[in-house]
Structure formats: C-alpha cells, structure tokens
Design a protein around this motif. Sequence first.
Motif, PDB file in Angstrom:
ATOM      1  N   ILE A 162      -5.590   1.147 -14.197  1.00 25.97           N
ATOM      2  CA  ILE A 162      -4.011   0.803 -14.616  1.00 25.97           C
ATOM      3  C   ILE A 162      -3.817   1.056 -15.325  1.00 25.97           C
ATOM      4  N   ASN A 163      -2.206   1.370 -15.227  1.00 20.79           N
ATOM      5  CA  ASN A 163      -1.078   1.369 -16.457  1.00 20.79           C
ATOM      6  C   ASN A 163      -0.175   0.159 -16.738  1.00 20.79           C
ATOM      7  N   ASP A 164       0.004   0.285 -17.912  1.00 27.77           N
ATOM      8  CA  ASP A 164       1.099  -0.302 -17.888  1.00 27.77           C
ATOM      9  C   ASP A 164       2.048  -0.893 -17.384  1.00 27.77           C
ATOM     10  N   PHE A 165       2.614  -0.675 -16.436  1.00 30.92           N
ATOM     11  CA  PHE A 165       3.445  -1.868 -15.627  1.00 30.92           C
ATOM     12  C   PHE A 165       2.741  -2.483 -14.660  1.00 30.92           C
ATOM     13  N   GLN A 166       1.700  -1.308 -14.546  1.00 28.87           N
ATOM     14  CA  GLN A 166       0.712  -2.455 -13.317  1.00 28.87           C
ATOM     15  C   GLN A 166       0.009  -3.585 -14.279  1.00 28.87           C
ATOM     16  N   TRP A 167      -0.557  -3.340 -15.194  1.00 24.16           N
ATOM     17  CA  TRP A 167      -0.924  -4.647 -16.136  1.00 24.16           C
ATOM     18  C   TRP A 167       0.625  -5.628 -15.610  1.00 24.16           C
TER      19      TRP A 167
ATOM     20  N   GLU B 144       0.644  -1.190   0.114  1.00 23.78           N
ATOM     21  CA  GLU B 144      -0.399   0.210   0.043  1.00 23.78           C
ATOM     22  C   GLU B 144       0.770   1.468  -0.110  1.00 23.78           C
ATOM     23  N   GLU B 145       1.821   1.128   0.818  1.00 20.45           N
ATOM     24  CA  GLU B 145       2.565   2.638   0.761  1.00 20.45           C
ATOM     25  C   GLU B 145       3.915   2.145  -0.427  1.00 20.45           C
ATOM     26  N   LEU B 146       3.974   1.477  -1.478  1.00 17.03           N
ATOM     27  CA  LEU B 146       4.625   1.605  -2.322  1.00 17.03           C
ATOM     28  C   LEU B 146       3.819   2.574  -3.696  1.00 17.03           C
ATOM     29  N   ALA B 147       2.163   1.866  -3.200  1.00 20.27           N
ATOM     30  CA  ALA B 147       1.247   2.429  -4.267  1.00 20.27           C
ATOM     31  C   ALA B 147       1.382   4.233  -3.906  1.00 20.27           C
ATOM     32  N   ALA B 148       0.798   4.069  -2.706  1.00 20.71           N
ATOM     33  CA  ALA B 148       0.928   5.661  -2.360  1.00 20.71           C
ATOM     34  C   ALA B 148       2.218   6.626  -2.733  1.00 20.71           C
ATOM     35  N   LEU B 149       3.596   5.931  -2.614  1.00 22.72           N
ATOM     36  CA  LEU B 149       5.328   6.981  -3.135  1.00 22.72           C
ATOM     37  C   LEU B 149       4.997   6.780  -4.898  1.00 22.72           C
ATOM     38  N   ARG B 150       4.806   5.753  -5.067  1.00 23.68           N
ATOM     39  CA  ARG B 150       4.633   5.520  -7.119  1.00 23.68           C
ATOM     40  C   ARG B 150       2.923   6.532  -6.939  1.00 23.68           C
ATOM     41  N   LYS B 151       2.035   7.163  -6.197  1.00 18.40           N
ATOM     42  CA  LYS B 151       1.276   7.755  -7.193  1.00 18.40           C
ATOM     43  C   LYS B 151       1.663   9.206  -6.979  1.00 18.40           C
ATOM     44  N   ASP B 152       2.103   9.396  -5.552  1.00 22.99           N
ATOM     45  CA  ASP B 152       2.495  10.654  -5.707  1.00 22.99           C
ATOM     46  C   ASP B 152       4.386  11.409  -5.992  1.00 22.99           C
TER      47      ASP B 152
ATOM     48  N   TYR C 116      -2.894  -8.015  -2.964  1.00 23.19           N
ATOM     49  CA  TYR C 116      -2.585  -6.608  -2.573  1.00 23.19           C
ATOM     50  C   TYR C 116      -1.956  -5.676  -3.292  1.00 23.19           C
ATOM     51  N   THR C 117      -0.887  -6.393  -4.835  1.00 23.22           N
ATOM     52  CA  THR C 117      -0.870  -5.761  -5.470  1.00 23.22           C
ATOM     53  C   THR C 117      -2.388  -5.485  -6.699  1.00 23.22           C
ATOM     54  N   LEU C 118      -3.354  -6.012  -6.935  1.00 27.33           N
ATOM     55  CA  LEU C 118      -4.613  -5.616  -7.648  1.00 27.33           C
ATOM     56  C   LEU C 118      -5.576  -4.548  -6.934  1.00 27.33           C
TER      57      LEU C 118
ATOM     58  N   LEU D 102      -5.657  -0.383  -7.757  1.00 25.86           N
ATOM     59  CA  LEU D 102      -7.309  -0.154  -8.434  1.00 25.86           C
ATOM     60  C   LEU D 102      -7.415   0.405  -7.127  1.00 25.86           C
ATOM     61  N   GLY D 103      -6.188   1.225  -6.281  1.00 29.65           N
ATOM     62  CA  GLY D 103      -6.935   2.659  -5.279  1.00 29.65           C
ATOM     63  C   GLY D 103      -7.506   2.076  -4.294  1.00 29.65           C
ATOM     64  N   GLY D 104      -7.724   0.342  -3.544  1.00 30.87           N
ATOM     65  CA  GLY D 104      -7.844  -0.235  -2.331  1.00 30.87           C
ATOM     66  C   GLY D 104      -9.318  -0.949  -2.123  1.00 30.87           C
ATOM     67  N   LYS D 105      -8.969  -0.729  -0.356  1.00 24.75           N
ATOM     68  CA  LYS D 105     -10.272  -2.019  -0.197  1.00 24.75           C
ATOM     69  C   LYS D 105     -11.553  -1.694  -0.290  1.00 24.75           C
TER      70      LYS D 105
END
Lengths: 335, 335, 335, 335, 335
Positions: free
Chosen positions: C195-200, B184-192, C89-91, C95-98
């Motif tokens: 999702i972007n290409d990296f996440q895909w 979750e924190e990594l995702a936030a760092l990426r987003k920011d 957790y990656t998905l 996609l922005g969360g729980k």
Amino acid sequence: MHAGRRFTPVEFMKWTIRDTYWMLFLATIPTLLYFLGLKFLTFPWQPTAIVGTAVAFIVGFKNNASYNRLWEARQIYGTIINDSRSFAYTLRDALGGKQSIVVKRMFYRHFGWLTALRFQLREPRVWENMSDKRNENFRSSHYEIPETLTRVDIELAKYLGQEELSYILSKKNRATQLTAIQSEELAALRKDGLINDFQWTQLQQGLMKFTDHQGKAERIKNFPYPRNFSSIATYLLFIFIILVPFALLREFDRLGDGTFLQGYSIWLNIPFSAAITWAFHTLDTVGESSVNPFEGSANDVPITQISRTIEIDMRDMLDEANLPPAIVPKNNIVL
Amino acid sequence: MHAGRRFTPVEFMKWTIRDTYWMLFLATIPTLLYFLGLKFLTFPWQPTAIVGTAVAFIVGFKNNASYNRLWEARQIYGTIINDSRSFAYTLRDALGGKQSIVVKRMFYRHFGWLTALRFQLREPRVWENMSDKRNENFRSSHYEIPETLTRVDIELAKYLGQEELSYILSKKNRATQLTAIQSEELAALRKDGLINDFQWTQLQQGLMKFTDHQGKAERIKNFPYPRNFSSIATYLLFIFIILVPFALLREFDRLGDGTFLQGYSIWLNIPFSAAITWAFHTLDTVGESSVNPFEGSANDVPITQISRTIEIDMRDMLDEANLPPAIVPKNNIVL
Amino acid sequence: MHAGRRFTPVEFMKWTIRDTYWMLFLATIPTLLYFLGLKFLTFPWQPTAIVGTAVAFIVGFKNNASYNRLWEARQIYGTIINDSRSFAYTLRDALGGKQSIVVKRMFYRHFGWLTALRFQLREPRVWENMSDKRNENFRSSHYEIPETLTRVDIELAKYLGQEELSYILSKKNRATQLTAIQSEELAALRKDGLINDFQWTQLQQGLMKFTDHQGKAERIKNFPYPRNFSSIATYLLFIFIILVPFALLREFDRLGDGTFLQGYSIWLNIPFSAAITWAFHTLDTVGESSVNPFEGSANDVPITQISRTIEIDMRDMLDEANLPPAIVPKNNIVL
Amino acid sequence: MHAGRRFTPVEFMKWTIRDTYWMLFLATIPTLLYFLGLKFLTFPWQPTAIVGTAVAFIVGFKNNASYNRLWEARQIYGTIINDSRSFAYTLRDALGGKQSIVVKRMFYRHFGWLTALRFQLREPRVWENMSDKRNENFRSSHYEIPETLTRVDIELAKYLGQEELSYILSKKNRATQLTAIQSEELAALRKDGLINDFQWTQLQQGLMKFTDHQGKAERIKNFPYPRNFSSIATYLLFIFIILVPFALLREFDRLGDGTFLQGYSIWLNIPFSAAITWAFHTLDTVGESSVNPFEGSANDVPITQISRTIEIDMRDMLDEANLPPAIVPKNNIVL
Amino acid sequence: MHAGRRFTPVEFMKWTIRDTYWMLFLATIPTLLYFLGLKFLTFPWQPTAIVGTAVAFIVGFKNNASYNRLWEARQIYGTIINDSRSFAYTLRDALGGKQSIVVKRMFYRHFGWLTALRFQLREPRVWENMSDKRNENFRSSHYEIPETLTRVDIELAKYLGQEELSYILSKKNRATQLTAIQSEELAALRKDGLINDFQWTQLQQGLMKFTDHQGKAERIKNFPYPRNFSSIATYLLFIFIILVPFALLREFDRLGDGTFLQGYSIWLNIPFSAAITWAFHTLDTVGESSVNPFEGSANDVPITQISRTIEIDMRDMLDEANLPPAIVPKNNIVL
C-alpha cells in the motif's frame, strides 16, 4: 435582525394589536353572559391551570426550537464568513498574489455564489409568516427586504461574465452550480500546474465547505418546524385562551364582595383575562417570528449584510480601492 | 413531511377521533355513577395534579426525543445532499468533465445507492405506527408512499447495468455494497492513473461519508425510542386519563350550585374532562407520530423528494437535458 | 434492546412487583394508625407537593442523563458499523481485492477486536443492576446474555491464529492490542510497498477511529452516572414516598363524608397513595434500567447483534458464501 | 470518583450534618416565637412556593451545568486515553518496533506529560470546595489525593532524563513545553529520514490533539461556574430556607386541632421544615460537589487512575514486563 | 471574570440597589391604596402564579442562552490557546528552531492578531449593558477595562514593524488581514523551500483555525440575544412585578387577624412582595450580565489575560528571558 436595545413597548403593542382585540373580545363574551345571569358558566381553575402547564410546555418547546433554528442559521452564516476568509487568503497566496486576474475572477464568482444563495433563501415558503398582517405592517413602516428591491440576474451581473451569467441562470440550483464552476477552475489550475496537489486539496476542501454551509441553510429554509408539533401548539393554546376567561369569572366576581364594586368587579375579568392570554399568545408569536430565520422578517439572520461584509473583507485582501460601504441598520433593523 | 401552514382542525379532529370517543367514554363512567348516587367516587385533585406533572414531564421528554430524532434524520439527509454535490463536482473535474462515461456511470450508481437506501429505510418495523387505524385513514385520503408503489429492483434497473443489478440484489445490505463498488472503481481509476492519489483521497473520503450517513439513518431506523421509556409514558398517561374524570367530579357538581343547573352541572364533567385528557393524549400522539422519521408517515423526512433533488442537481452538473421534475407536495404532503 | 411495541402491562407489573408491595406496605402504616385514632398523623400536602417537584426534577434529570448515555452508546456502536464498512472496502481495494489473504486476515482480526470489545463491555461493575432481583427474574424468563454462554478465548479462536491468540490473551486490554497489531501489519504493508503512503494514511486513520470508539464505549462503561447525583435522587425519592401517604390521609378521610363510606374511605389511601408513589418510583427505575447500556439488561445496546451485522457485511464484501445468520430478537429482546 | 453503588445514608448524613444543624436551628426560631404567642409571624405559603419554583429552577440549572462540566472533563480524559493509544501504536510502528530506544523515550515523555498535567490540574483554586469542613472530614476518613502525597519533580524524574527534567521544571507551563519537546523530536526524526512526511503528519496531529485536550481540561479548571450565577443561587436558596419555616407555621399549628396534640403540633414544624430545606440545600450541595471536577474531591474525574491506565496500555504495547498495577478504589473512592 | 468565591451580599445589594428601590416603590402603591380603603384592589393569586410560571420559563430560557453564550465564548478562547500552542511548536520546529528570526516575526505577528482581536471584541455595541448605572458603579469601584486604558495602535506597535503597522491600521478588519499576512509569509516560505508542502498544509490549517475562532467570537459579539425574545422577557417580567403586590394584598391583610397586628399586617406586603419580585428581577439581571461575554463586564471572558498567557507560553517555547508577568485578578476581577 433587530440591532437595538429592544422593541419598544409601542412597537410591541402595535405588532400584537389584532391579537389584543381578539383576546379582549374572547374575554368579554363569558363576562357579559355571566353578568346577564348565567352564573353556571364559571369553569374551575385547577384543570385550566394544568392545561396552562401543558401550553407552557409546548410553547416553551417551540420557542426553544425556534431559537435553535435562528442560532444555527446565524452559525452557518458565521462559518461562511470564516471559510470565505480562509479560502480567500489561501487562494490568493497560492496563485501568487493580489494582482492575479484568476484570483479576482474566483473572488467575484464567490460573491456571485453569496448573491445567488441569499436570493434563494429569501424566496417565500407556504409556512412562513411574512404575509401576516402584523408583519406586513411592521415591515412597511420599518424596513425593506433587499432581495425584493432588485432581481437576482441584475445583482449577479455585477460579479459574473455574460456567458457565465446566462449559463447559471439556466440552472436549477444556481448557487450549487456556481460552486461547481469554481471546482472546474481549480481543476484546470491544478492541471496547468498553477497550483500543486496540496494547494488543490486545501482549496477544494474549501469549496466543499461552502457546499456544506449552503446545504445547511437550505435545510433550515426547506424543513419547517414540524407541522404536527406546530398545529398541536396552536390548538392547545386556543383551548387555553378560551378557558381562561371562564375560569377567572368567579374570582373576579368575589373580588368586589363587601366593597363599593360589588357586582361590578366582574368586569375586571376582561382586561386581566386578556392580559394573561395575551402573555401566552405573544410568547408563542415571538417564537413563531424567529422560527424561519430566512423569511425576511425583522428577526432574520442579516444575510445581506453578512454577504457584504465578506465582499469587503475579501476585496480588502486584494488592497482594492473603492470598497463598498458596510450595510448598517435602519430603524434598528438590518437584513 | 407536511409542507403547508398547519394540519387543519378537521384533519386533526378526524385523526384523533377514535381517541376522542375513548376519552368521552372514560369520562362518562364516573359521571354516570356519581349521578346515580355513588358520591364517594370523587378523587382529590391534588395528587392527580402531581401525576399530571409527572405525565407532562414524561410526555415532554418523549416529544423532545421525538423532535430530535426527526431533526437528526433531516440533518443526515441534508448532509447527503451536500456531500453528494461535493462528491459530484470533484469527481467530474478529476476525470475531465461532463462527457466522461465513467463520471456518468458513477453518478448513476450513486442514484442507485440513494434508491436502495430509501427502500431499506421505508421497510416496516414492529414498533412503527403506520398500521395504526388513525394513520391508515389519513394516508389513504391524503398521500401514498412511493416505495410501496413500485419495487426496488425496478427502480434500481434505471441506474445500474444488468450484471451489477443482479450482483447487488444478491447482497444483504445493498446500499453498503453499492458504495463498496464505487470504492472498487475509484481504486481502479487510481491504479490506471486516471486520478492521482490526492484526488483518490478526497473521493474515497466522500464515499466514507456516504457510508457514515447511511449508518446514521439506519441507526435511527433500527433503534426505536427505548421501549422502557415508551412503555412508562403509555402507562402513566393511562393512569392520568383514568383519574382526571374522577378528580373533577366534585368541582363540576358544585358548579351549578345556586343556578338552574343545580344537580345537572355534573354532566359538564364529560366534555371538559375529555378535553383535558384529549389534550395530553394528543400531545403524546403528536410526539409518537414523529419518533420514527422513516416509517412513511405524513411527518416523515421526505427522502424520496430529497433523492430526486440530488439526482436533478448532479445531472444538471453534467448539463444533461431532460432532467426529471422535482417532486412536489400533494395535499400538502411530500415524502 | 427491546424490539417490540412495548413492555406488556403484565411484564411491567411483574418487573415492579416487589416495589409495589413496598409501596402498599408504606401506605398501610399511616392509614392503619390514623384509623386507630392517631388523627394528628396527617401531614400537609403543600410541602409534600414542593418535595414532589424537587423529586420530579431530580428524577427527570437522571432519566435525561440515562437516555443520553444509552443513545450515545448506540451512536458509538453505530459509528463502529460505519467505520468498519469504510475500513473494509478501502482495505480490500487497496490490497487488490476479494481474494487477498491479507485482506481476509485483517478482516478476521477486526472481528476479533469486535469480540474482545463486547466481552470487555459486558463484564459486571459494582454499580450495575443485573443482580437486582427484578432484573434477574426478567432475564431468566426472557433472554440470555450471549457473553455469559461462552468464553472470550473460544470466541476469539474463531478469528485469530493460535500464536496471535495466546499473545492477545496475555494482554491487559485485548481490544487495544488487537488494534495495535492491525497497525503493525499496516506498517509492514506500507514498508513492503503493498500500500502506498496515501492508502496507509486512510487506513491508519481508520484504526485510530476504532480506538476512539472503543475508548468512548469504555468511558460509558467505566464512569457511572455520578454516585452523588444518584444517591440524592434515591434519598429524595425515599422521603417523598414516605410523606405521600401521610399527606393524603385527610383528603381520603373527608372523601366519604356524607356517603355510606363515611369512616371507611380512609382505606382508599392505600391503593391511591401506592399508585402515586409507584408512578414516581417506576419512573426512576426505568431511568436506572438504561443508565448502564452495556450491563446485559433488556434495554442494552445490542452489541452482540451489531457485531454480527458487521461481520456479515464485511464477509459479504468478499463475496464469501456461508455468511452467518443475523441475530434476531427472542421474546422481543435482542442483545 | 465514587466507584460503589451509592453513598451510604450514614455517609450522606455525616457529610451534611453541619447544614442539618443549621436547618433545624433556622426552623426552631419562628416555631419558638410562634409558640410564645407571636402568631402574626406566619407567612403565606403561595409566594413561598413560587420562590421555591425559582429556587428549583436555579438549582436545577446549576446541577445541570455541574453535571455537564464533570461529564465533559471525563470525556476529555477519555479522549486522552484514546489518542494516547493511537499515537503510541502509530509511533511504534513508524519507528520500527517495540525495541526502539526512541519509541521508549517518547513514550516515557508522554507519561511525563500526563504527570505534569495531573499535578497542574490538582492545584487548588479560590473557588474550589476542598477546604470546606464537610469535604475535609470526608476526605480524611476515606481517601487521599495522590498529588499531595509526593512532588511533581519526583514523579517526573521517573520518566525524564536529568537535563530535560531541569529544563522542564524551569518552564511556566510544563505540560505544554513537554509536548513542544515531543514536536522537536518528531521534527528531528523527519529530518533524519526516520519517519516520512506522511507519518510525521499523523504523529504531529497526535501531538496537537494532546495540546487540545490539555487546554480543554485547563479551561474547566480555570473557568469556574460563573460567579454571578453561583451567587444568585446561593442567595435565593438562602431566602427560601428562611421563608419555609414561617410559611408552614400555620399548617402545623392546625394539624393538632381536635387531637391530643392540640397546641403542641407546632413543634412538628421543626423537623419537617428542616427536612424540606435540607432537601433543597443538599441538592445544591451535590451539584456544587461536582462542579469542579479536578479539585481532588470524592466526585473528581479519576485522572491519576486514568494516567496509570494509559501507562499500562502503552508499555504493554512494547511487551514490557513489570507493568505497574492498575489503581483500584479504596473505600469506594478512586482518584 | 470574577475569580473569587462569590459576589458578597453587599456587592450584590449595591449592584441591585436601584431595582430594590423600584420594587419597594411598586409594592407601596397598592398597599397604601388598600390601607386607605380601596379593598377591591386585590388581585387573585392563581392567575398571577401562572404568569409567574411563564416568567420563570422565559427568564430561565434567557439565562440558559446567556450561560451558553458565555461558555461558548470561553470555549472559543480556550481553543485559541490550544491552537496557538500547536501552531507555535509546529512552526518553530519546521523552521529549525528557537533562534529563527522568521519564527520570532511570525510569533509576534500572532500576538498582534490577539491584540487586534481583543480590541475589536471590546468595542461597545448598542445592546450591551456597560453604560447601565449599576455596571458603571461596580466597574468604577472594582476594575478597569484594559482596552480602554490604551490604544490599539500603541499596543500593536509592540509586535509589528512600522510598515506593517501602517498597512494594518488602514484595513477594515485588522485581525483578518493580519492572518492574511501570515498566510502570505507561509506561502513565501513554501516557495523558498524553507518548509515543505506537508508542513505548509499543517501550518496553513492552523491559520484557518484562527480565522475560524475569530469569526466565532465575532458572531457572539455581533449577534445579540434576539431582541424579540429579550423584549418579551422584559415585558412579561414587568407585568408580573406589577401584579404581585396586588395579588398578595389579601393574604397579608388576613395575616394579622386575631393578633395585635390586626389592620397593620398589610404593611408586610411591601418588604415581602418586593423580596419576591426582586428575586425574579435579579435572576433576569444576572442572566443579562453574562449574555454579552465581550462587553467588558465583571463577568466577561478574560480575553486580555488569556492573550497574555498565550504570549508567555509561546515566548517560553523560544526560551526567551524577560517573559511578561501573568495578569492576575484585582478585587477578584480579571479581564
């Protein structure tokens, strides 16, 4: 590593001479007592044979583990060679070539990593065998451990700047922190636009592989063949060695019946029992002599030589002159 | 893990003393009956030998599986070391260095993961052997299991903020959810925009590896050596142990023929039968003592020590002062 | 999987009771005939012993293969756990969360995949052993196979929408096509910029891994231990079981010589021959009982339990309340 | 592959009938000569037993290698299944779906690759055993090899356009060049912007995997079990088979002593010696019958069936109607 | 590699003829002395058998290692085939096709790498066996080593420009530096925009794989079967060979008792003892003959043939006419 055809019979004999005396001694006791009239001392062969089977199993098991540890250690260093070469040409070509000062600095830091690693791996451990008399004798007459002839700081000074050297020497795990510095420099190169994200990815993955290989080598170094398995092998072998000369007494006594050796053939028990127990004991000792492949024994993975090979190949990629010579075996041994 | 040269003969004797008494007792029964005149009690050796072969096979098989489970467990923790180091320097250098508060938080959460994992792995299972008398005695005189001296919440509090700690303690699998928070924190760092997609990819893959290693360790923890294989080994060994003293009766009876021991040599059956059955039984017990490498035995993978090593190396990467001391063996044992 | 300390002697006895009767019967025939005077029926022991060695080899070989198949099956499901957690957790974090409805739908479709897979893997095969009397008896008194207590469409309906459910039920390989729908949804998310290409890339690779694990489990399910190896083991074992009681006749006859059992000790041949052939036969049966790790036996990989664990962990990542309970062993058995 | 419970005893007998006659013949010679008075022909059992141990070792070793080759072959084709599925849904979803003509063309070219590969793998090699009388007989009564019932160009025509078919038929390694065409088409799709670089990377890696699997299958096909190991097994087995009937002469002669069979029990040597040598010889033959897993034997990896499964699953992903039927075993055999 | 059905008995006999003479000679000595009256020379069989077990173990262990080394070597070259094909079509399609001069230059440089590598791998090492009389004889009558019939510079000149050839010949490890040039060219192509970063990544990873495979082959070449294990096998085998003829003396003497061979049957000890020791010794020799899979023996991995196959496949991808012919076995041997 022994790089010849084989250990000569004389080398083998010398190497196991102390055990041989012991085997002869242990075979002499029951023979002498039997000869003096204690005929009841004979022990039946069949249970001895089944203990022998159990010993063969446990010694074979240990030799197998020993071989696998040695072979894995060699594979790890083989992979270090491969990944060093790949990392080297990828870095060189990402940064624009053979003259780059950054390339050279990172190459030499890699040599520093190889150096720190081999010094760490050649430090003694409690369970290693280099202080065994047999190994000490062989070593003193055949070869030297390069890492004991100099100091790690002296060797590292060849590859690192003064400041970096002091920093690294202050660290707990020097090889790890050298890789961390490589990572730091790659990150800076990426930030400065000297390498792009794709190149950074490949090179950073290269560093991760080195960390991986180092950890694998440390695992073999720091996790001995389990002491419970090792101990039971030792004690079973001991029981077997004790039993054999008792179990063969009657056979050798009968051997001379009807010949001029009658009454004396019992003495043949000494050399032959000793030969058999020697065979099993030496089988175990041979396994033991490969089980710690980074202890500085004659059967070690030649990590000093491999590190040199990597240095030669990488400097050759920069078309450097004055390449250091390859390390060659002396008395068939190369470390 | 035992980090010395070997278990001493005395340690070994003490550890197997109860079995030794049993073996002696089981050898005494037929000997006594035979001595009292029940001569027909002898059992032929040949079928006993073939049962012995089957026992050697099944015990060898189990020891092999046991060794492989132990060695795989050590490999898993070795890989945790390696990937922790790689993850650490990649994260540090992506986020701009040793002073970053985010880096420190994620490093400490990683220590939290290591802590949660080792507490989970040291929980007892029905099939484990730590409540065996032999192991309890050895443990009480030689070492303690660190995870039993404190509580997981106390240990986790050293690494996690109060809110995160409460959240994690409410979860089913704490180690898993700690990694999920890292994600979750990594995702936030990426987003920011603090890390880019390439760095996110490497770091996220690092987290996936930790999840992988955790799952592998849990697999060994939660999937015992199959109980059908284990049971047949126990029962075959039992049959063999019963048969041996019967099968050697006649041999030992004959042994004294013509010597002053005539009629008494039968008593030799007791120590020698017991020695042979002891050898096979102890071989099995040694295998059993490594088959669950996370149970807290003297032959465990030293996961507490390894977790500490990782903490030291990672904090050393941040040039932290006051590094905690490495964990060293006590009475040759380190967990 | 048996999750206790061991199968009890009584369980073991019951499980092999039919074979025991057979062994006793086969040992009775030659004994009776010999007793009736057909003294020439004895068979020499030495060739029997060498057949015994061959049998030990082939049975050991099969047990080894059996153990490896079981262990690989467990490893596959272990990897499914690990990759499910990473994928989850990656998905979630991509996609922005729980709270995301997409995350939840894809999570539940994953549970659908787990369900379809376990139903596929628990379908019977010709070469499996669940209709053996011994296994039927044990099952009926100890445990039930969850996949036989309900239907796949009912279970899938818990996780899939009505339309998707109908679509999937119309497919040849439901698990495969469920993953294909996940891929379709990921492609749509990518197209829509969620999702972007990296996440895909990371998530698609996750799906590929699930396809991989499914295929590996199907391989073990659909490719039995080769029938030629299996058949030769059966027939060699049969030859050995026939020979043993003949080969021990003379030994047991002689046993009573000079004791009050003279002429009657021959009857000891029945229990002891049967004990020896029972030992070899049971060794083979134990191997056979693990060779198909997805047949629904007491030694199966507990795929129902593991699927539940994954569901719990993934829903726990969404902070869902009302998590389903973990599946626990009943009578020490868990599937 | 044999997909039943086991080869029936009758099948086994028929399959080894020629060897059985040989074994009986070889056992008859010394028996007859001995009966005619050449009593000195007996050979001691002990050295025979030790040769038997060596034979057991080398035959066991070969069976192990044989099993591993078969199992690896099955693993390779298992991976082809998995990677075909992943490649299929990734391609489908990258190109926008089930109706795409490009998707269909590339799917069918993949079927073409599977077809070319299985025809290549089922070509005969000098060291294979399909022209052995025993295998010819079994084949003619039980099954047919699909690749011998039709031609590769006819099968390929179902999947490839006319022009592509001619091109491919002109190539040395057709399967390889089919994958190369896939690569060409992917490159064109990327250039035309129909797939982006990330998708190209995943799909191209898919192709590389297929190349990898093909190469692995070709390795097993083209590199036989080493002929030096194979030859020594044959010759040692031959020595053992010759020795056994000599070594058992005396035992069988003595068997009848004191019974009405006296002087005739020697004839029992023929069936029993033959039974023992038959057991060892058949063990070797069973190994030999799996050592080449792509030769078209009853124990082959069922690559025709697997190729069909892949076709079904991939066409099912496109929601095609008229899927071809799965290939099912006939007389328990499926190729 | 031997590509036929088996080594013929005559080939085998000729190949081991010198050892056969030795075995006969060693069996003659004790037999003659015994015949001359030194009856006490007999040695009991039981300890000999247990030494035989130990020998079987160590020889089996070595054969296993030998087979694994050979098989790994073949796997490495198999992977070189696979990765060459993948690299080839990826490169071709990245650079726009079959006519590209860059593609052709890089393809030919790859052939150069294959050539340099096979010349490096076929250089002799101290521990290899090609100068053994038995191997020299077989070679001179059956096959030639291609790398000894020409020179590496001549062969490389077919693939490299003049300048590049000189540069490469000046290097320590030519194969490594050829891959480094490939990396340099890829970097230039990327810089010039002829390939993009994604394509560069795939192709550079291809190069890294070649470096990996080369290093693995070099590892097997440069790290012999450990000389301590090898030496103990030699010496134990020697002890066994010496003991066997002594241990069988009495058996063969007794054989003739009561027949017209009385007093002469002792001479049978010579052929039969020799047969048994020959069996064990040849087993060891067969293992030894595969342990160095790149030495140029009849059991080598056929790296010259494989390199040619790769050249054919890659040039076939460019639709080149005039493909070189495949290399076929001569006298069943292909290198």
